[in-house]
Design a protein around this motif. Sequence first.
Motif, PDB file in Angstrom:
ATOM      1  N   ARG A  75      -2.963  12.699   7.645  1.00 58.49           N
ATOM      2  CA  ARG A  75      -2.702  13.864   9.011  1.00 58.49           C
ATOM      3  C   ARG A  75      -2.570  13.005   9.787  1.00 58.49           C
ATOM      4  N   ARG A  76      -2.346  11.117   9.468  1.00 57.05           N
ATOM      5  CA  ARG A  76      -1.609  10.452  10.352  1.00 57.05           C
ATOM      6  C   ARG A  76       0.084  10.543  10.370  1.00 57.05           C
ATOM      7  N   ARG A  77       0.870  10.204   8.808  1.00 60.63           N
ATOM      8  CA  ARG A  77       2.061  11.195   9.291  1.00 60.63           C
ATOM      9  C   ARG A  77       2.276  12.314   9.756  1.00 60.63           C
ATOM     10  N   HIS A  78       1.501  13.392   9.710  1.00 61.54           N
ATOM     11  CA  HIS A  78       2.025  14.808  10.904  1.00 61.54           C
ATOM     12  C   HIS A  78       1.524  14.357  11.760  1.00 61.54           C
ATOM     13  N   ARG A  79       0.944  13.657  12.829  1.00 61.75           N
ATOM     14  CA  ARG A  79       0.862  13.499  13.932  1.00 61.75           C
ATOM     15  C   ARG A  79       1.807  12.293  14.694  1.00 61.75           C
ATOM     16  N   GLU A  80       1.748  11.405  13.511  1.00 62.33           N
ATOM     17  CA  GLU A  80       3.313  10.736  13.971  1.00 62.33           C
ATOM     18  C   GLU A  80       4.406  11.756  14.237  1.00 62.33           C
ATOM     19  N   LEU A  81       4.827  11.822  13.208  1.00 67.24           N
ATOM     20  CA  LEU A  81       6.278  13.518  13.381  1.00 67.24           C
ATOM     21  C   LEU A  81       5.471  14.371  14.721  1.00 67.24           C
ATOM     22  N   LEU A  93       5.137  -9.651   5.490  1.00 70.64           N
ATOM     23  CA  LEU A  93       6.153  -8.947   5.184  1.00 70.64           C
ATOM     24  C   LEU A  93       5.150  -7.444   4.415  1.00 70.64           C
ATOM     25  N   ASP A  94       5.876  -6.013   5.072  1.00 68.91           N
ATOM     26  CA  ASP A  94       5.219  -4.863   4.359  1.00 68.91           C
ATOM     27  C   ASP A  94       5.948  -3.675   3.253  1.00 68.91           C
ATOM     28  N   GLY A  95       5.627  -3.489   2.520  1.00 77.88           N
ATOM     29  CA  GLY A  95       5.971  -3.099   1.589  1.00 77.88           C
ATOM     30  C   GLY A  95       5.105  -2.584   0.284  1.00 77.88           C
ATOM     31  N   ASP A 126      -9.722  -0.274   2.869  1.00 75.83           N
ATOM     32  CA  ASP A 126      -9.211   0.996   2.720  1.00 75.83           C
ATOM     33  C   ASP A 126      -9.685   1.265   4.511  1.00 75.83           C
ATOM     34  N   THR A 127      -8.653   1.726   4.681  1.00 72.76           N
ATOM     35  CA  THR A 127      -8.553   2.399   6.187  1.00 72.76           C
ATOM     36  C   THR A 127      -9.031   3.889   6.417  1.00 72.76           C
ATOM     37  N   THR A 128      -9.679   4.695   5.371  1.00 76.96           N
ATOM     38  CA  THR A 128      -9.836   5.699   5.239  1.00 76.96           C
ATOM     39  C   THR A 128     -10.566   5.503   6.843  1.00 76.96           C
ATOM     40  N   GLU A 129     -11.939   5.377   6.772  1.00 84.35           N
ATOM     41  CA  GLU A 129     -12.624   5.347   8.178  1.00 84.35           C
ATOM     42  C   GLU A 129     -12.316   4.575   9.221  1.00 84.35           C
ATOM     43  N   LEU A 130     -11.351   3.995   9.075  1.00 86.05           N
ATOM     44  CA  LEU A 130     -10.963   2.734  10.711  1.00 86.05           C
ATOM     45  C   LEU A 130      -9.755   3.069  10.984  1.00 86.05           C
ATOM     46  N   ASP A 131      -9.480   3.356  12.454  1.00 85.04           N
ATOM     47  CA  ASP A 131      -8.466   3.243  13.153  1.00 85.04           C
ATOM     48  C   ASP A 131      -7.741   1.988  13.807  1.00 85.04           C
ATOM     49  N   ALA A 132      -6.818   2.063  13.789  1.00 84.91           N
ATOM     50  CA  ALA A 132      -5.991   0.919  13.597  1.00 84.91           C
ATOM     51  C   ALA A 132      -6.804  -0.314  13.885  1.00 84.91           C
ATOM     52  N   ASP A 133      -7.055  -0.237  15.416  1.00 87.55           N
ATOM     53  CA  ASP A 133      -7.891  -1.570  15.889  1.00 87.55           C
ATOM     54  C   ASP A 133      -8.790  -2.111  15.311  1.00 87.55           C
ATOM     55  N   ALA A 134      -9.669  -1.550  14.401  1.00 89.22           N
ATOM     56  CA  ALA A 134     -10.841  -2.062  13.266  1.00 89.22           C
ATOM     57  C   ALA A 134      -9.920  -2.176  12.078  1.00 89.22           C
ATOM     58  N   ALA A 135      -9.230  -1.886  11.241  1.00 89.05           N
ATOM     59  CA  ALA A 135      -8.557  -1.970  10.258  1.00 89.05           C
ATOM     60  C   ALA A 135      -7.495  -3.321  10.969  1.00 89.05           C
ATOM     61  N   PHE A 136      -6.962  -3.461  11.699  1.00 85.44           N
ATOM     62  CA  PHE A 136      -6.321  -4.780  12.933  1.00 85.44           C
ATOM     63  C   PHE A 136      -8.153  -6.258  12.816  1.00 85.44           C
ATOM     64  N   GLY A 168       0.863  -1.390  -0.045  1.00 83.84           N
ATOM     65  CA  GLY A 168       0.106  -0.169   0.162  1.00 83.84           C
ATOM     66  C   GLY A 168       0.679   1.252   0.056  1.00 83.84           C
ATOM     67  N   PRO A 169       0.338   2.234  -0.321  1.00 85.20           N
ATOM     68  CA  PRO A 169       1.331   3.975  -0.758  1.00 85.20           C
ATOM     69  C   PRO A 169       1.285   4.415   1.103  1.00 85.20           C
ATOM     70  N   ALA A 170       2.197   5.071   1.530  1.00 83.59           N
ATOM     71  CA  ALA A 170       2.853   5.711   2.669  1.00 83.59           C
ATOM     72  C   ALA A 170       1.601   6.311   3.383  1.00 83.59           C
ATOM     73  N   ALA A 171       1.858   5.828   4.366  1.00 76.91           N
ATOM     74  CA  ALA A 171       1.506   6.127   5.288  1.00 76.91           C
ATOM     75  C   ALA A 171      -0.697   5.770   5.766  1.00 76.91           C
ATOM     76  N   SER A 172      -0.369   4.245   4.703  1.00 78.12           N
ATOM     77  CA  SER A 172      -1.819   3.532   5.079  1.00 78.12           C
ATOM     78  C   SER A 172      -2.332   3.204   5.953  1.00 78.12           C
ATOM     79  N   GLY A 173      -1.246   2.668   6.408  1.00 80.99           N
ATOM     80  CA  GLY A 173      -0.934   2.191   8.323  1.00 80.99           C
ATOM     81  C   GLY A 173      -0.559   0.806   7.806  1.00 80.99           C
ATOM     82  N   LYS A 174      -0.341  -0.014   6.510  1.00 76.66           N
ATOM     83  CA  LYS A 174       0.119  -1.287   6.193  1.00 76.66           C
ATOM     84  C   LYS A 174       1.136  -1.243   7.275  1.00 76.66           C
ATOM     85  N   GLY A 175       2.147  -0.576   7.635  1.00 78.13           N
ATOM     86  CA  GLY A 175       3.519  -1.242   8.783  1.00 78.13           C
ATOM     87  C   GLY A 175       2.822  -1.415  10.357  1.00 78.13           C
ATOM     88  N   THR A 176       1.514  -0.315  10.709  1.00 78.77           N
ATOM     89  CA  THR A 176       0.856  -0.366  11.314  1.00 78.77           C
ATOM     90  C   THR A 176       0.275  -2.382  11.787  1.00 78.77           C
TER      91      THR A 176
END
Length: 212
Positions: free
Chosen positions: A142-148, A114-116, A189-199, A11-19
């Motif tokens: 927004r996610r990446r901004h919060r993280e940084l 593996l994620d990439g 699509d995790t646009t409307e999902l937090d990390a728990d819901a995506a998991f 997936g693309p950057a900050a989609s939440g794939k690493g988490t």
Amino acid sequence: DGAALVIAIDGPAASGKGTLAKRLALHYGLPHLDTGLLYRAVALTLIDADADLDDAGAAARAAADLSAERLSDPRLRERAMGEAASRVSSVPEVRAALLSWQRRFADGPDGAVLDGRDIGTVVCPAARVKLFIVAAPEERARRRHRELLGRGEEATLAAILADIRARDARDSSRAAAPLKVAEDAVVLDTTELDADAAFAEAVAIVERLRSR
Ligand code: CDP
Ligand code: CDP
């Protein structure tokens, strides 16, 4: 290979794939490889050597000589390193050098997560489970901004959104292993999902696919 479970997450950057990859690995007791770190480490090697990021020969040598210790350098997570990694990752010789490393990791007895960008398409085309994680660019910014901000790195939301759009375009349009959905991948699509819901969604998908 009946027992080995390989989960490919792209997936693309900050989609939440690493988490998500980290949490799935923990849940299933599998080793996890964040393959973006390999490309970031190649870029960092060039930066430390004052080499040009567009010097394909230098990038190929850095990839061939990459050592595992490099992968724990905290500078790899800096904002500029994502952009730098994206530049070196379009060099075919860099991708080829990192491919055997990634395949060895994935070929462990239990399997792996593996994620990439090209795990389902190139690195592990036979993975039993392939997930392609997406989210709207504005939400990813927004996610990446919060993280940084959490790490004390200053950057405006607009600058991060511009980064993300530029990286999406470069990663999707390059000739060597572009970012694209494998034909047998499930898109989440995790646009409307937090990390728990995506998991939770991802575990449901894995359970459905692993028994095929
Ligand atoms: O975490 P984020 O998505 O921002 O970046 P990353 O996964 O660390 O990847 C950094 C860059 O490395 C990406 O923009 C890609 O250009 C490249 N990459 C790749 O080409 N193939 C992979 N399997 C992983 C990363
Ligand atoms: O690996 P990738 O660049 O795709 O994204 P990440 O580093 O896993 O996630 C970026 C940020 O989004 C992290 O701070 C996560 O906590 C957060 N997040 C997430 O991972 N999943 C969601 N569904 C929502 C937010």
